[in-house]
Write a protein that holds these residues in place. Structure first.
Motif, mmCIF file in Angstrom:
data_model
loop_
_atom_site.group_PDB
_atom_site.id
_atom_site.type_symbol
_atom_site.label_atom_id
_atom_site.label_comp_id
_atom_site.label_asym_id
_atom_site.label_seq_id
_atom_site.Cartn_x
_atom_site.Cartn_y
_atom_site.Cartn_z
ATOM 1 N N ASP A 1 -0.585 3.794 -3.037
ATOM 2 C CA ASP A 1 -0.890 3.750 -1.601
ATOM 3 C C ASP A 1 -1.369 2.360 -1.198
ATOM 4 O O ASP A 1 -1.469 1.443 -2.026
ATOM 5 C CB ASP A 1 -1.883 4.835 -1.205
ATOM 6 C CG ASP A 1 -3.287 4.636 -1.778
ATOM 7 O OD1 ASP A 1 -3.631 3.506 -2.202
ATOM 8 O OD2 ASP A 1 -4.065 5.612 -1.776
ATOM 9 N N ALA A 2 -1.674 2.191 0.085
ATOM 10 C CA ALA A 2 -2.033 0.871 0.620
ATOM 11 C C ALA A 2 -3.328 0.335 0.023
ATOM 12 O O ALA A 2 -3.572 -0.876 0.064
ATOM 13 C CB ALA A 2 -2.141 0.949 2.137
ATOM 14 N N SER A 3 -4.143 1.217 -0.549
ATOM 15 C CA SER A 3 -5.402 0.792 -1.175
ATOM 16 C C SER A 3 -5.253 0.557 -2.672
ATOM 17 O O SER A 3 -6.231 0.215 -3.349
ATOM 18 C CB SER A 3 -6.484 1.849 -0.928
ATOM 19 O OG SER A 3 -6.714 2.024 0.455
ATOM 20 N N GLY A 4 -4.058 0.766 -3.196
ATOM 21 C CA GLY A 4 -3.821 0.562 -4.623
ATOM 22 C C GLY A 4 -4.020 1.790 -5.481
ATOM 23 O O GLY A 4 -3.910 1.710 -6.710
ATOM 24 N N ASN A 5 -4.325 2.919 -4.870
ATOM 25 C CA ASN A 5 -4.504 4.152 -5.638
ATOM 26 C C ASN A 5 -3.157 4.670 -6.135
ATOM 27 O O ASN A 5 -2.170 4.684 -5.384
ATOM 28 C CB ASN A 5 -5.176 5.218 -4.768
ATOM 29 C CG ASN A 5 -6.532 4.786 -4.274
ATOM 30 O OD1 ASN A 5 -7.374 4.372 -5.061
ATOM 31 N ND2 ASN A 5 -6.744 4.855 -2.964
ATOM 32 N N TYR A 19 4.156 4.638 0.286
ATOM 33 C CA TYR A 19 3.916 3.234 0.661
ATOM 34 C C TYR A 19 4.602 2.294 -0.320
ATOM 35 O O TYR A 19 5.365 1.402 0.086
ATOM 36 C CB TYR A 19 2.407 2.968 0.714
ATOM 37 C CG TYR A 19 2.038 1.535 1.013
ATOM 38 C CD1 TYR A 19 2.221 1.016 2.297
ATOM 39 C CD2 TYR A 19 1.511 0.711 0.017
ATOM 40 C CE1 TYR A 19 1.882 -0.304 2.577
ATOM 41 C CE2 TYR A 19 1.175 -0.602 0.291
ATOM 42 C CZ TYR A 19 1.357 -1.099 1.574
ATOM 43 O OH TYR A 19 1.037 -2.411 1.850
#
Length: 299
Positions: free
Chosen positions: A257-261, A196
């Protein structure tokens, strides 16, 4: 992406040559021979259920060697033989240094030269740029030079055709070859998946290609075309890898990733997709960032 060549030379003088997934490495860091690299086993994803496509023997024809990186002579699906030819490489391979985050360079005069290779990796000509058509390290890591030669001139003079840039998104599991003109070496593996956001130092790239571990690209392979073995088309441009397991630093990109992980994959290498580029070039291979379908970053 790698530190400037001077810094690489200094580091290698102290520590010895090691793996490095981007900008040019000195001769002391030369990788395995082309025959050894091209004979590497191609990893196949266990979850790939479709019938395997017929694979082509990719070679070095149409690749180029830059002073510090690799590249390739490319054309787009709508390019004409009479159009000025283009060379694709990385934004971080520019002779003027790394573009700053948010910086986009357009239609700048350039006389940079490129060593054109044939299928065996023999240098058959020196090509010259007339301008840098496009260069950036924002969202992607790409440079595109316009040459003083047309595709027809190159074909008629040296028997070498340009590589075609695919204008659709690549597919996970695809068997690929990273073809380095700098090292005259082929690296075979598969597209493992897509990232991402890939963050390295101050730069962030979108929807990057992650290789399976068989593609152990090193310094000097930056800018190499990533070629789909089933079509012979360019689907990405090789640009970086995580060397030391560090988190989001230069030479140690991390996946976000899209969640910031954040995920760190030491020893894994990456490329930037190229399918967005053809929509930004119009008649005569001229850059048109205002084209309706063009989504490349603008100045």
């Amino acid at each position: 992406m790698r530190k400037p060549l001077v810094a690489v030379l200094f580091a290698l003088a102290i520590a010895g040559a090691g793996a490095a997934p981007a900008v040019a490495a000195p001769v002391s860091a030369k990788p395995a021979t082309a025959s050894a690299a091209s004979a590497s086993t191609i990893a196949v994803r266990a979850d790939t259920k479709a019938a395997a496509p017929t694979l082509q023997a990719v070679n070095l024809a149409g690749t180029v060697a830059l002073s510090n990186c690799s590249g390739s002579v490319v054309r787009f699906p709508n390019s004409l033989d009479t159009d000025p030819a283009l060379v694709l490489s990385n934004g971080h391979c520019l002779s003027t240094g790394f573009p700053e985050p948010g910086e986009v360079l357009v239609n700048q005069a350039s006389s940079r030269t490129f060593g054109l290779l044939n299928s065996a990796g023999t240098r058959v000509a020196t090509l010259r740029a007339s301008k840098l058509a496009y260069g950036t390290m924002t969202d992607t890591d790409v440079s595109i030079y316009q040459l003083t030669s047309t595709y027809a001139t190159i074909k008629n003079s040296y028997g070498i055709s340009a590589l075609t840039v695919q204008d659709t998104h690549p597919t996970a599991g695809t068997a690929i070859t990273v073809a380095s003109g700098y090292w005259k070496t082929l690296y075979n593996c598969n597209i493992d998946g897509f990232v991402y956001r890939l963050k390295e130092g101050d730069w962030t790239w979108k929807d990057s290609v992650r290789y399976t571990s068989a593609c152990q690209t090193i310094g000097g392979t930056s800018g190499s075309p990533v070629i789909d073995q089933s079509t012979g088309k360019v689907v990405a441009v090789n640009n970086t890898g995580n060397e030391d397991g560090a988190r989001c630093t230069e030479n140690n990109p991390c996946e976000v990733d899209a969640s910031g992980n954040v995920t760190v994959r030491q020893g894994i290498n990456y490329a930037q997709e190229t399918y967005l580029i053809p929509a930004c070039f119009t008649t005569g291979n001229q850059l048109n960032l205002s084209a309706t379908a063009c989504t490349l970053p603008k100045p």
